[in-house]
Design a protein around this motif. Sequence first.
Motif, short mmCIF file in Angstrom:
data_model
loop_
_atom_site.label_atom_id
_atom_site.label_comp_id
_atom_site.label_asym_id
_atom_site.label_seq_id
_atom_site.Cartn_x
_atom_site.Cartn_y
_atom_site.Cartn_z
N HIS A 267 0.82 -1.21 0.00
CA HIS A 267 0.00 0.00 0.00
C HIS A 267 0.86 1.27 0.00
O HIS A 267 1.72 1.44 0.85
CB HIS A 267 -0.88 -0.04 1.25
CG HIS A 267 -1.68 1.19 1.52
ND1 HIS A 267 -2.81 1.52 0.80
CD2 HIS A 267 -1.53 2.17 2.44
CE1 HIS A 267 -3.32 2.64 1.28
NE2 HIS A 267 -2.57 3.06 2.27
N THR B 109 -1.63 -1.31 -3.48
CA THR B 109 -0.91 -2.57 -3.64
C THR B 109 -1.57 -3.47 -4.69
O THR B 109 -2.79 -3.52 -4.78
CB THR B 109 -0.79 -3.32 -2.30
OG1 THR B 109 0.00 -4.50 -2.50
CG2 THR B 109 -2.15 -3.71 -1.72
N THR C 278 -2.44 -8.56 -2.51
CA THR C 278 -3.37 -8.40 -1.39
C THR C 278 -2.75 -9.02 -0.14
O THR C 278 -2.35 -10.18 -0.14
CB THR C 278 -4.70 -9.10 -1.73
OG1 THR C 278 -5.17 -8.57 -2.97
CG2 THR C 278 -5.73 -8.87 -0.64
N ILE D 125 -6.47 -15.07 11.17
CA ILE D 125 -6.76 -14.94 12.59
C ILE D 125 -5.71 -15.63 13.46
O ILE D 125 -5.60 -15.35 14.64
CB ILE D 125 -8.18 -15.44 12.96
CG1 ILE D 125 -8.35 -16.93 12.66
CG2 ILE D 125 -9.25 -14.62 12.27
CD1 ILE D 125 -9.61 -17.50 13.27
N TRP E 175 -1.33 -14.08 4.57
CA TRP E 175 -1.78 -14.71 3.34
C TRP E 175 -1.70 -13.64 2.26
O TRP E 175 -2.18 -12.53 2.43
CB TRP E 175 -3.22 -15.19 3.52
CG TRP E 175 -3.78 -15.83 2.28
CD1 TRP E 175 -3.46 -17.05 1.76
CD2 TRP E 175 -4.76 -15.28 1.39
NE1 TRP E 175 -4.18 -17.28 0.61
CE2 TRP E 175 -4.98 -16.22 0.36
CE3 TRP E 175 -5.48 -14.07 1.37
CZ2 TRP E 175 -5.88 -16.00 -0.68
CZ3 TRP E 175 -6.37 -13.86 0.33
CH2 TRP E 175 -6.57 -14.82 -0.68
N LEU F 231 -0.11 -1.48 5.27
CA LEU F 231 -1.55 -1.65 5.42
C LEU F 231 -1.97 -3.05 4.98
O LEU F 231 -1.50 -3.54 3.97
CB LEU F 231 -2.29 -0.61 4.57
CG LEU F 231 -3.79 -0.51 4.78
CD1 LEU F 231 -4.11 0.32 6.02
CD2 LEU F 231 -4.48 0.11 3.57
N PHE G 21 -5.42 -6.16 5.28
CA PHE G 21 -6.75 -6.51 5.73
C PHE G 21 -6.61 -7.50 6.88
O PHE G 21 -6.00 -8.55 6.74
CB PHE G 21 -7.56 -7.14 4.59
CG PHE G 21 -8.89 -7.70 5.03
CD1 PHE G 21 -9.85 -6.88 5.59
CD2 PHE G 21 -9.17 -9.05 4.92
CE1 PHE G 21 -11.07 -7.38 6.02
CE2 PHE G 21 -10.39 -9.57 5.34
CZ PHE G 21 -11.34 -8.73 5.89
N GLN H 21 -8.25 -10.05 9.07
CA GLN H 21 -9.47 -10.86 9.03
C GLN H 21 -10.20 -10.87 10.38
O GLN H 21 -11.42 -10.80 10.43
CB GLN H 21 -9.13 -12.29 8.60
CG GLN H 21 -10.40 -13.13 8.38
CD GLN H 21 -10.13 -14.53 7.89
OE1 GLN H 21 -9.05 -15.07 8.07
NE2 GLN H 21 -11.11 -15.12 7.25
N ALA H 22 -9.45 -10.95 11.46
CA ALA H 22 -10.07 -11.06 12.79
C ALA H 22 -11.02 -9.90 13.06
O ALA H 22 -12.14 -10.10 13.52
CB ALA H 22 -9.01 -11.14 13.88
N THR H 23 -10.55 -8.68 12.76
CA THR H 23 -11.37 -7.51 13.09
C THR H 23 -12.13 -6.98 11.89
O THR H 23 -12.81 -5.96 12.00
CB THR H 23 -10.48 -6.39 13.66
OG1 THR H 23 -9.47 -6.07 12.67
CG2 THR H 23 -9.78 -6.81 14.94
N ASN H 24 -12.01 -7.65 10.74
CA ASN H 24 -12.71 -7.23 9.53
C ASN H 24 -12.46 -5.76 9.24
O ASN H 24 -13.38 -4.98 9.01
CB ASN H 24 -14.22 -7.49 9.68
CG ASN H 24 -14.95 -7.42 8.34
OD1 ASN H 24 -14.46 -7.90 7.33
ND2 ASN H 24 -16.11 -6.80 8.34
N SER H 25 -11.17 -5.39 9.27
CA SER H 25 -10.84 -3.99 9.06
C SER H 25 -9.43 -3.87 8.49
O SER H 25 -8.66 -4.82 8.52
CB SER H 25 -10.93 -3.21 10.38
OG SER H 25 -9.97 -3.72 11.30
N MET H 26 -9.12 -2.70 7.97
CA MET H 26 -7.78 -2.44 7.48
C MET H 26 -6.93 -2.01 8.67
O MET H 26 -7.35 -1.18 9.48
CB MET H 26 -7.79 -1.30 6.45
CG MET H 26 -8.70 -1.54 5.24
SD MET H 26 -8.46 -3.10 4.36
CE MET H 26 -6.78 -2.93 3.76
N LYS H 27 -5.74 -2.61 8.75
CA LYS H 27 -4.83 -2.23 9.85
C LYS H 27 -3.47 -1.89 9.29
O LYS H 27 -3.11 -2.32 8.20
CB LYS H 27 -4.71 -3.39 10.84
CG LYS H 27 -6.02 -3.64 11.58
CD LYS H 27 -5.78 -3.91 13.04
CE LYS H 27 -7.08 -3.77 13.81
NZ LYS H 27 -6.99 -4.33 15.13
#
Lengths: 604, 604
Positions: free
Chosen positions: A291, A304, A307, A312, A317, A352, A354, A356-362
């Motif tokens: 990113h 990017t 991906t 979790i 990945w 940056l 994705f 998966q655990a929090t379903n958000s971009m970190k």
Amino acid sequence: MNIRVKAIVLIFSGLCSLGSLNGQIPMGVTHSGQSTSQAPFPLTQYTELKNPAPTDEESWKDLSGTRCAWGDTYTRYKKEVNPHLNQKKIDIKGWKGERVAAQLVVSSAIDLDNVSVEIAPLTHSSGKQSISADRILKGFVRYVMTDELNKNQKGTCGPRPDLSQFDSTLVADPIDHLAAALPIKAKTSQGYWIRVWIPEDAISGNYSSDVLIKNNHEVIGKLKLTIQVQQRTLPQPDQWAFHLDLWQNPFAVARYHQVPLWSEEHFRILKTELQPYADAGGKVITVPIMHHPWGGQTYDPYETMITWVRKIDGSWWFDYTIFDKWVEFMIDMGIKKEIGCYSMIPWKLSFLYFDQATNSMKELKSKPGEQAYHDLWLSMLKDFAAHLKSKGWFDITHIAMDERPMPDMLKALKIIREADPNFKVSLAGSLHKELSDELNDYCIAIAEKFSEEMKTKRKAEGKITTYYTCCAESHPNTYTFSNPAEGAWIAWYAAKENLDGYLRWALNSWTIEPLLDSRFYTWGAGDTYLLYPGGRTCLRFENLVAGIQAYEKIRILKTELQTQNKTATLRKLERVLESFDELQLLKTPANVVVEKANLFINGL
Amino acid sequence: MNIRVKAIVLIFSGLCSLGSLNGQIPMGVTHSGQSTSQAPFPLTQYTELKNPAPTDEESWKDLSGTRCAWGDTYTRYKKEVNPHLNQKKIDIKGWKGERVAAQLVVSSAIDLDNVSVEIAPLTHSSGKQSISADRILKGFVRYVMTDELNKNQKGTCGPRPDLSQFDSTLVADPIDHLAAALPIKAKTSQGYWIRVWIPEDAISGNYSSDVLIKNNHEVIGKLKLTIQVQQRTLPQPDQWAFHLDLWQNPFAVARYHQVPLWSEEHFRILKTELQPYADAGGKVITVPIMHHPWGGQTYDPYETMITWVRKIDGSWWFDYTIFDKWVEFMIDMGIKKEIGCYSMIPWKLSFLYFDQATNSMKELKSKPGEQAYHDLWLSMLKDFAAHLKSKGWFDITHIAMDERPMPDMLKALKIIREADPNFKVSLAGSLHKELSDELNDYCIAIAEKFSEEMKTKRKAEGKITTYYTCCAESHPNTYTFSNPAEGAWIAWYAAKENLDGYLRWALNSWTIEPLLDSRFYTWGAGDTYLLYPGGRTCLRFENLVAGIQAYEKIRILKTELQTQNKTATLRKLERVLESFDELQLLKTPANVVVEKANLFINGL
């Protein structure tokens, strides 16, 4: 000149925040209220910004009707000035397979409502052969807003939050092959570009044509064009040696044309937009592998193509769907020598992903030397290497760095080697002798010079050695206010320096309305793009290609002369090349140097 | 009472925005400055909020030392009041396999610095058998901040942005089995809970024990406890018929304990936190299948357990990693009758997903009736059905709806049937006769009533029929200020109405500091959770379980009485059940009704 276009500047600044693909611009309309190329693609008609310069009345006083004449391919003829051109006949020399160009200018004291240009078939003097129309690119040289160098006349680096602080003028640059006809207002001049791509199988000799300039059905000018096809043949661009690395920005294309990223429509348009890069012998596929490798420095930031997903269980990945599609597309376009992957050491050390655990971009904030950085990149590069090998692309892929602090680069290199000792690495940065052996593609700024020893060693090892220009240089450069011949000069310089080619960080990082306004909120106007929407080329790009063609011709001629032991001619050629000295460009403009050098090689 | 705790309210409100797992709270410390249960888990010591109520001096004037006595299990003894209890000996009746409880109260006129309670082995009068210590749950009944009903005394619905507008008091609720000893300040009372889970294989008869209350090593009270084990046996909770559906919030657990979502640590803690739900015979696994099915109404919003990815070709990819892990975990916990999947029709008709093309989270805003909504959900449900079948979970999975407008529900149902005609569907909402056949699990508010015909038909078809309470009800309810006996009343009511069970939307949607302050910025205090951190149960939950046990006992007794044709007793039982009328609860408090009914069935 110090005319400022304040109104436009304000609109421009006000919309800078719309840099996202989800901007609030209504579909198909940009901030100027004009349609974008969205529907239908491409846009064939658009209205230029108002000329801030007043009519040069003095230049028009001796003209009552319309005058059409040949100009040259280095000059940006001013809209408001009658250039008093007289040449009615032009002869251009070129090799088989070479692209040659001429510019004509229509200057009119009266309003013309529908001007078009017709070229009769370019027929060989024997009458036996013609150059077909599909080998000819023709179009109006349109006017775009530009600015100027920094106030100290040293390059154009730095932000320009208030463009009204810079002189803003209209300059001739984009070659608009899509507008079949244009109106020409009284007391304005309009350039028109004709480029002939001589077929490789053309018979040598003279090909002539009448060029008719019409207003509606009335012929208002007639010019003679002769192409003198020489004996030698220039190979197709994909056979060129010149290592051309102009960074492509597919994100700008999606935003400008308002199509979904990576959709079929996007790729269909990209094919048009990137064809000139392929035709220029472009060698490198630009790939952001994370990113925002360069932060948000362009109007359309690089997202990017790989991906990044944190699963979790904390493992990574990586998905290569976009990467594969983009690389395959570019290879199909004929751009396949190198894949440049940016960047392990981005400007902002933040990654940056994705989550998966929090379903958000970190964001993972980590820098070379930290365990998290090591683990992340080792895992990424190992996975990437495996993927590249499965696709057969490992050998052309380079992990690419911009100039970063030396300790960081060394740490990154160590991780690359740990992931796969055979990974290729490239750097566009400063000259560090100790790094040369590590870098398969090494590009430095024009102000720095590789030693002859380094260049020889690198060439012997099959390593690529090039140079770049950016906002640091006043001359040579490819701003929209640059002397267009500097585009050609750039490639000649590579020939002189025995460099493999040239890199520029921005092929098409468009401004919000690239056809209308080349100014940006950082750097000099035109710094961020060399191609215009709709597959439109320009004076800068055509001159660059002309220079690259000269580079290839020099390469071929040198081999020929060496084979034939023509050492005196070889020495003359070297002397011609010596004239490409960037420190002399203020004294002797690029067009003078380039024209003289062209005359010499075309005479061989 | 109208004492307001303004200071606490302010801290609370100011931190409401910290609802994310990335909040700025330092690790292990909450806004009150106390450690959370983070390290080590679980927290065994914490300090309650200051009691806003002044000491009831009148009640203390005749006490000089300390008094220990039995109270009852329905009363929240006030901290600042001496309840003047005298009972030194208590007899409790229970079936084998049943949990029975007693509450003792320590009231002290003097400071006690380290009070603990010891229970001597509960030994059968024959001396042949004892109930082992691991069947006994004991702990201090701690004080937590609560508020009150809405000003009009009608439920607690609506936002409470300024909690100082509501009477705030400390009430006895959480049963703190983790604190081995507590100090007791002069002129305060402290409840202590003793719950005995009678072994299924216990021999019937009386089990007695001495309960010693100590301050450090000094015995300050001695009480007699007798458990009268009856002949009948209550099955294990996983065999109970009562359909208990309390919505679990694993997100609150991760946030409160500051562990990464879905990490091993998270599941380890969830095992402790959800054990009381399993022990209460919880039947339904709560699954958010999309982002924020109920918006952000809880302090820790429900994030999707199914990962939604939009691929670059516009197709959807769903990943079930979290879903599988959660469902498998819950099944291992013994909760496996039903998987409730929320929600096709979320409160905000917006579907968040990871958009691979733009490497960002995007929202698809679409509603039932729109093509995009249809295509999205058809694709999702087909994929989901295939996944559920591969896991063997299809038959227990319900696509779950909250009350939404009827046309929307009908459209959603049509898509569900299109995706798989055998999908089970549940609804917690209003009574719509025309929907009954479609709904495998149908839950309505207490104020509405299924017809006897509907209930009979549904039972014959193996469909589940339940009811719920929420903020709409003043009584019965399970606020921290509710009469704890209303928890038991709730399950008795299901028995009376021949309903299969009860649903409550929040088992553990914790407030920021659930152990200290049960008030929230919406609804009445305690509305959002029935369990406290650390696997702590409470007066409300223990009463609810007692009610469910009564429901099971009634079920068993009815079969027994019918088999034995004891119609007169059956009629008496029905008459007892008739007393569970929610409209009478203001006149006759739940504890009176429940105690009387308990006496009756324990006498059978």
